[in-house]
Design a protein around this motif. Structure first.
Motif, PDB file in Angstrom:
ATOM      1  N   LYS A 205       0.830  -1.207   0.000  1.00  0.00           N
ATOM      2  CA  LYS A 205       0.000   0.000   0.000  1.00  0.00           C
ATOM      3  C   LYS A 205       0.863   1.255   0.000  1.00  0.00           C
ATOM      4  N   GLN A 206       1.953   1.237   0.787  1.00  0.00           N
ATOM      5  CA  GLN A 206       2.876   2.369   0.789  1.00  0.00           C
ATOM      6  C   GLN A 206       3.500   2.577  -0.586  1.00  0.00           C
ATOM      7  N   ALA A 207       3.669   1.495  -1.335  1.00  0.00           N
ATOM      8  CA  ALA A 207       4.272   1.578  -2.660  1.00  0.00           C
ATOM      9  C   ALA A 207       3.254   1.913  -3.749  1.00  0.00           C
ATOM     10  N   GLY A 208       1.987   2.096  -3.358  1.00  0.00           N
ATOM     11  CA  GLY A 208       0.961   2.449  -4.331  1.00  0.00           C
ATOM     12  C   GLY A 208       0.227   1.273  -4.924  1.00  0.00           C
ATOM     13  N   PHE A 209       0.255   0.103  -4.254  1.00  0.00           N
ATOM     14  CA  PHE A 209      -0.426  -1.093  -4.746  1.00  0.00           C
ATOM     15  C   PHE A 209      -1.374  -1.621  -3.662  1.00  0.00           C
ATOM     16  N   PRO A 210      -2.566  -1.020  -3.525  1.00  0.00           N
ATOM     17  CA  PRO A 210      -3.494  -1.485  -2.478  1.00  0.00           C
ATOM     18  C   PRO A 210      -4.108  -2.845  -2.771  1.00  0.00           C
ATOM     19  N   ASP A 211      -4.092  -3.262  -4.045  1.00  0.00           N
ATOM     20  CA  ASP A 211      -4.685  -4.540  -4.433  1.00  0.00           C
ATOM     21  C   ASP A 211      -3.568  -5.486  -4.868  1.00  0.00           C
ATOM     22  N   ILE A 212      -3.301  -6.493  -4.051  1.00  0.00           N
ATOM     23  CA  ILE A 212      -2.206  -7.420  -4.347  1.00  0.00           C
ATOM     24  C   ILE A 212      -2.632  -8.859  -4.105  1.00  0.00           C
TER      25      ILE A 212
ATOM     26  N   GLY B 249      -7.961  -3.481  -1.550  1.00  0.00           N
ATOM     27  CA  GLY B 249      -8.115  -2.178  -0.922  1.00  0.00           C
ATOM     28  C   GLY B 249      -7.231  -1.997   0.289  1.00  0.00           C
ATOM     29  N   GLY B 250      -6.091  -2.680   0.301  1.00  0.00           N
ATOM     30  CA  GLY B 250      -5.162  -2.573   1.422  1.00  0.00           C
ATOM     31  C   GLY B 250      -5.502  -3.467   2.593  1.00  0.00           C
ATOM     32  N   LYS B 251      -6.583  -4.259   2.497  1.00  0.00           N
ATOM     33  CA  LYS B 251      -7.013  -5.105   3.607  1.00  0.00           C
ATOM     34  C   LYS B 251      -6.971  -6.574   3.199  1.00  0.00           C
ATOM     35  N   ALA B 252      -6.404  -7.384   4.067  1.00  0.00           N
ATOM     36  CA  ALA B 252      -6.331  -8.819   3.803  1.00  0.00           C
ATOM     37  C   ALA B 252      -7.720  -9.440   3.898  1.00  0.00           C
ATOM     38  N   THR B 253      -7.996 -10.400   3.035  1.00  0.00           N
ATOM     39  CA  THR B 253      -9.244 -11.143   3.143  1.00  0.00           C
ATOM     40  C   THR B 253      -9.155 -12.102   4.324  1.00  0.00           C
TER      41      THR B 253
ATOM     42  N   ARG C  26     -13.156 -16.785  -6.424  1.00  0.00           N
ATOM     43  CA  ARG C  26     -13.796 -16.045  -5.322  1.00  0.00           C
ATOM     44  C   ARG C  26     -14.204 -14.643  -5.744  1.00  0.00           C
ATOM     45  N   GLY C  27     -14.320 -14.436  -7.037  1.00  0.00           N
ATOM     46  CA  GLY C  27     -14.872 -13.190  -7.520  1.00  0.00           C
ATOM     47  C   GLY C  27     -13.884 -12.066  -7.739  1.00  0.00           C
ATOM     48  N   TYR C  28     -12.580 -12.352  -7.752  1.00  0.00           N
ATOM     49  CA  TYR C  28     -11.569 -11.321  -7.993  1.00  0.00           C
ATOM     50  C   TYR C  28     -10.942 -11.526  -9.369  1.00  0.00           C
ATOM     51  N   ALA C  29     -10.707 -10.418 -10.080  1.00  0.00           N
ATOM     52  CA  ALA C  29     -10.058 -10.469 -11.396  1.00  0.00           C
ATOM     53  C   ALA C  29      -8.558 -10.289 -11.208  1.00  0.00           C
ATOM     54  N   PRO C  30      -7.725 -11.306 -11.458  1.00  0.00           N
ATOM     55  CA  PRO C  30      -6.291 -11.198 -11.179  1.00  0.00           C
ATOM     56  C   PRO C  30      -5.605 -10.078 -11.941  1.00  0.00           C
ATOM     57  N   GLU C  31      -6.115  -9.720 -13.128  1.00  0.00           N
ATOM     58  CA  GLU C  31      -5.450  -8.681 -13.918  1.00  0.00           C
ATOM     59  C   GLU C  31      -5.546  -7.301 -13.267  1.00  0.00           C
ATOM     60  N   ARG C  32      -6.375  -7.165 -12.242  1.00  0.00           N
ATOM     61  CA  ARG C  32      -6.481  -5.889 -11.533  1.00  0.00           C
ATOM     62  C   ARG C  32      -5.592  -5.843 -10.288  1.00  0.00           C
ATOM     63  N   PHE C  33      -4.762  -6.859 -10.111  1.00  0.00           N
ATOM     64  CA  PHE C  33      -3.917  -6.954  -8.928  1.00  0.00           C
ATOM     65  C   PHE C  33      -2.440  -6.940  -9.325  1.00  0.00           C
ATOM     66  N   ALA C  34      -1.607  -6.664  -8.344  1.00  0.00           N
ATOM     67  CA  ALA C  34      -0.164  -6.861  -8.470  1.00  0.00           C
ATOM     68  C   ALA C  34       0.207  -8.134  -7.734  1.00  0.00           C
ATOM     69  N   LEU C  35       1.246  -8.812  -8.192  1.00  0.00           N
ATOM     70  CA  LEU C  35       1.740 -10.009  -7.503  1.00  0.00           C
ATOM     71  C   LEU C  35       2.864  -9.581  -6.565  1.00  0.00           C
ATOM     72  N   PHE C  36       2.634  -9.740  -5.270  1.00  0.00           N
ATOM     73  CA  PHE C  36       3.620  -9.361  -4.253  1.00  0.00           C
ATOM     74  C   PHE C  36       4.327 -10.631  -3.824  1.00  0.00           C
TER      75      PHE C  36
ATOM     76  N   VAL D  60       4.734  -7.137 -10.948  1.00  0.00           N
ATOM     77  CA  VAL D  60       5.287  -7.899  -9.827  1.00  0.00           C
ATOM     78  C   VAL D  60       5.995  -6.928  -8.893  1.00  0.00           C
ATOM     79  N   VAL D  61       5.760  -7.075  -7.592  1.00  0.00           N
ATOM     80  CA  VAL D  61       6.404  -6.252  -6.574  1.00  0.00           C
ATOM     81  C   VAL D  61       7.234  -7.164  -5.680  1.00  0.00           C
ATOM     82  N   LEU D  62       8.525  -6.839  -5.522  1.00  0.00           N
ATOM     83  CA  LEU D  62       9.430  -7.632  -4.692  1.00  0.00           C
ATOM     84  C   LEU D  62       9.943  -6.751  -3.555  1.00  0.00           C
ATOM     85  N   PRO D  63       9.605  -7.061  -2.301  1.00  0.00           N
ATOM     86  CA  PRO D  63      10.044  -6.215  -1.187  1.00  0.00           C
ATOM     87  C   PRO D  63      11.522  -6.416  -0.872  1.00  0.00           C
TER      88      PRO D  63
END
Length: 704
Positions: free
Chosen positions: A285-292, A309-313, A445-455, A477-480
């Motif tokens: 979220k700090q890096a600008g990727f609330p959906d991962i 949205g920055g919140k874990a399911t 589960r109703g999520y479209a992967p193309e709208r997410f980043a892979l962390f 892809v985001v690598l911490p």
């Protein structure tokens, strides 16, 4: 808690993640934001020993004193391992007459419909130690048969003779009225003062007796040894000179004190992975990727989860080694795919990978510890994606020839493939397995992967991230920093938290909504008392509320978070219809809605300093530490590929693939047609030229 964070010169925060092979540590100085990492070998016989060695090591390496430690949190697999290895306490159970076989009858569902060879694990309490009591409370709270203390005392004598050290108390409908369980607990406490007691109305005051009984029995099974482990941990920490109260991560990603963990150790069954997801959510979220989509790949398994949205399911139930456990937890799916997963040819002549793993001993063939079976790690070494001479920045020599020999003899020759084809096939199958797990937590589960980043994190996460992203149509892809220690870092980012629940099964009308308000008021009072006992000052306390609702006639619930304040009944019904449609693809206008559970999470917000930014200046060329030949795909073949040291990459510097980025805990290949860049937070961002642009256009269109 306030004293820990503000008293004297104490300003160091340490997170510890205990794994099967290594114990990882992350330490941050609150004054500067500087993050330091450390690894020590785990000590499975006594995990507290590795924690002590790790804390001492990270302090000594950096010239710091134990008296400076303001916070110490740890994630542990102690409870889970006890269940897997069946080495918990000798447990007894008392229950309502006629219900001692509930934990054995279970749900009568088949994990695989046509597989008649599947065997459920044996109950953790054998039938001879499950004692029935002549008591009964109805679902509406009416006492049908009173509890007689003499019956409880008679059961206690049976337990004493059997050498029982832990007892689960599981009465029917105690979620509605717990008076019989409380009375039984008091009688057992007097008769067996040294026995650990696990009471279902305290562990899980929720309807569905099988889930409640199973969870309570599991809590009793791990309770005594978990308490001993926590006592040892506390003693070792004090011997080091650390005066801060240690905290434990539990399955919902929050922190709890040693006392709370000892009372309900079943809550720690997803301790380490949950911390990784919480940390990933905040860093992304700090890096600008609330959906991962979090992608934590290690040596044996891969854990995947969704953060929206920055919140874990979240999930309210899962299995631990085949035993259902109903406690709030981060929604994490686990598959047997990692660097140590063994490749083999099945009876039909097909190439398979996992779930069997070479583990740490003997490990992959390339580790030189006697392993002869080919693994995913061996395939990456053969293709040059991992260094063919040493890993961990030279600290761990590898035998590339042994890896080649294992793949050649076991896979390539039998299938008539070249060495490169066999190694690439192993990786592609592993990637397909990982991709299937990601689709299980997204599209299913109703999520479209193309709208997410892979962390991606864990030792093997960055190694496979770009191929997994392509498999699932994920554009970025985001690598911490130090991906292999992300779970330890996540502990430093977690808040103190505990979940409370009340079942209130009724049609959701105005009267039920009023009763729900009363239930939340009860839980508010309990939450305040618990947060005070954890040392959380009033200004840092908070609560999160949610309902579990279903349409009339359904037997599954949908969780609906409640906004701040107290929404109207109409707003709740509208939110439920939206969430049901998102989760299941439809809603049912005009159908009645039932309330099932009221859930409240008590939160103690932990202050966090800003992380130290990566160093300024430098050039991409200065970060280049060598070149090696790498095989990415048949079209590219072997390529002379530049290798870069991550810790000296400049912020904003762009690397065009093919390339390899190395650091102590992980390796990240950048494929041809991709580019990578270090952002201002120290994360490596990898995109494909075309999919990145297409993704940006899709997001702009969606926002418009």
């Amino acid at each position: 808690m306030s004293e820990q964070h503000h008293g004297g010169e104490r300003r160091l925060r340490i997170g510890v993640d205990v794994g099967g092979t290594f114990t990882d540590l992350a330490m941050v100085d609150e004054a500067t934001g500087r993050i330091l990492f450390h690894k020590v070998p785990s000590t499975p016989a006594d995990p507290s020993q590795a924690i002590e060695a790790g804390v001492r090591g990270i302090l000594e390496r950096n010239g710091r004193a134990a008296a400076e430690v303001a916070f110490l949190g740890h994630g542990t697999t102690v409870a889970t391992n006890m269940v897997i290895e069946r080495r918990g306490a000798r447990t007894g159970m008392i229950t309502t007459r006629g219900f001692r076989d509930v934990i054995e009858i279970a749900r009568q569902t088949r994990p695989h419909l046509y597989d008649y060879d599947i065997q459920r694990p044996a109950p953790l309490v054998p039938r001879r130690r499950r004692i029935e009591i002549a008591e009964r409370i109805a679902a509406d709270g009416t006492v049908l048969h009173p509890l007689h203390e003499a019956d409880v005392l008679a059961a206690a004598e049976v337990f004493r003779a059997a050498g029982v050290t832990s007892v689960a108390v599981c009465f029917l409908h105690s979620w509605r009225d717990a008076r019989h369980e409380r009375a039984a607990k008091e009688a057992l406490r007097r008769a067996l003062p040294d026995v650990y007691l696990s009471v279902s109305s305290e562990v899980l005051p929720e309807f569905r007796e099988f889930d409640r009984f199973s969870t309570t029995v599991l809590n009793a099974f791990v309770g005594p040894r978990m308490a001993t482990y926590l006592d040892r941990l506390l003693a070792r920490v004090r011997d080091l000179g650390v005066s801060a109260e240690p905290y434990t991560v539990h399955s919902n990603g929050g922190l709890m004190s040693v006392a709370t963990a000892a009372a309900t150790p079943v809550r720690t069954c997803l301790s380490g992975p949950a911390a990784g997801v919480i940390g990933a959510a905040m860093v992304a979220k700090q890096a600008g990727f609330p959906d991962i989509i979090t992608f934590d790949a290690g040596g044996t398994s891969t854990d995947v989860s969704v953060v929206a949205g920055g919140k874990a399911t979240s999930s309210s139930s899962r299995d631990v080694a085949g035993y259902p456990v109903k406690v709030p937890s981060i929604g994490i799916d686990v598959i047997g795919a990692g660097g140590g997963s063994i490749a083999y040819i099945d009876a039909g002549g097909a190439l398979k990978v996992g779930p069997r793993s070479a583990g740490a001993d003997p490990g992959p063939a390339a580790y030189g510890r006697g392993g002869t079976e080919p693994t995913v790690t061996d395939a990456n070494i053969v293709l040059g994606r991992l260094d063919q001479t040493a890993l961990l920045r030279g600290a761990m020599p590898v035998d590339a020839e042994a890896a080649r020999r294992a793949i050649e003899l076991r896979i390539a020759r039998p299938l008539g493939l070249t060495l490169e084809q066999a190694a690439l096939g192993i990786i592609r199958i592993a990637v397909a397995n990982m991709g299937r797990a990601i689709r299980g937590v997204t599209t299913e589960r109703g999520y479209a992967p193309e709208r997410f980043a892979l962390f991606a994190f864990g030792g093997a996460g960055p190694l496979h991230a770009t191929e997994v992203a392509a498999e699932c149509n994920i554009p970025v892809v985001v690598l911490p920093r130090e991906p292999g220690t992300m779970c330890a870092r996540g502990i430093l980012l977690a808040d103190i938290a505990l979940d409370f629940v009340r079942s209130e099964i009724a049609p959701l009308d105005d009267a039920t909504w009023s009763r729900a308000a009363a239930r939340f008021a009860e839980m508010d009072t309990e939450a305040e008392a618990w947060l005070a006992s954890e040392g959380v000052p009033p200004e840092r306390r908070g609560t999160l509320r949610a309902l579990e609702l279903r349409y009339e006639g359904q037997n599954f619930e949908v969780r609906v978070p409640l906004a701040a304040g107290w929404p109207s009944l109409a707003e709740v019904l509208e939110a439920f219809a939206r969430e049901h449609a998102r989760t299941n693809g439809y809603d049912i206008p005009g159908r009645g809605v039932e309330l099932v559970n009221c859930r409240l999470t008590a939160v103690g917000h932990v202050p966090r300093g800003a992380p130290e930014p990566p160093p300024e200046g430098g050039t991409v060329e200065a970060a280049r530490i060598g070149t090696r030949r790498v095989y990415f795909d048949p079209g590219s073949g072997w390529r002379d590929t530049p290798v870069y040291a991550r810790e000296i990459l400049p912020v904003g510097g762009r690397i065009t693939g093919p390339a390899v980025i190395e650091e102590m805990s992980s390796t990240s290949p950048v494929f041809p047609g991709q580019w990578a860049m270090l952002d201002a937070e120290g994360n490596v961002i990898i995109r494909h030229e075309e999919t990145g642009a297409a993704h940006a256009r899709r997001r702009e269109h969606a926002d418009a």
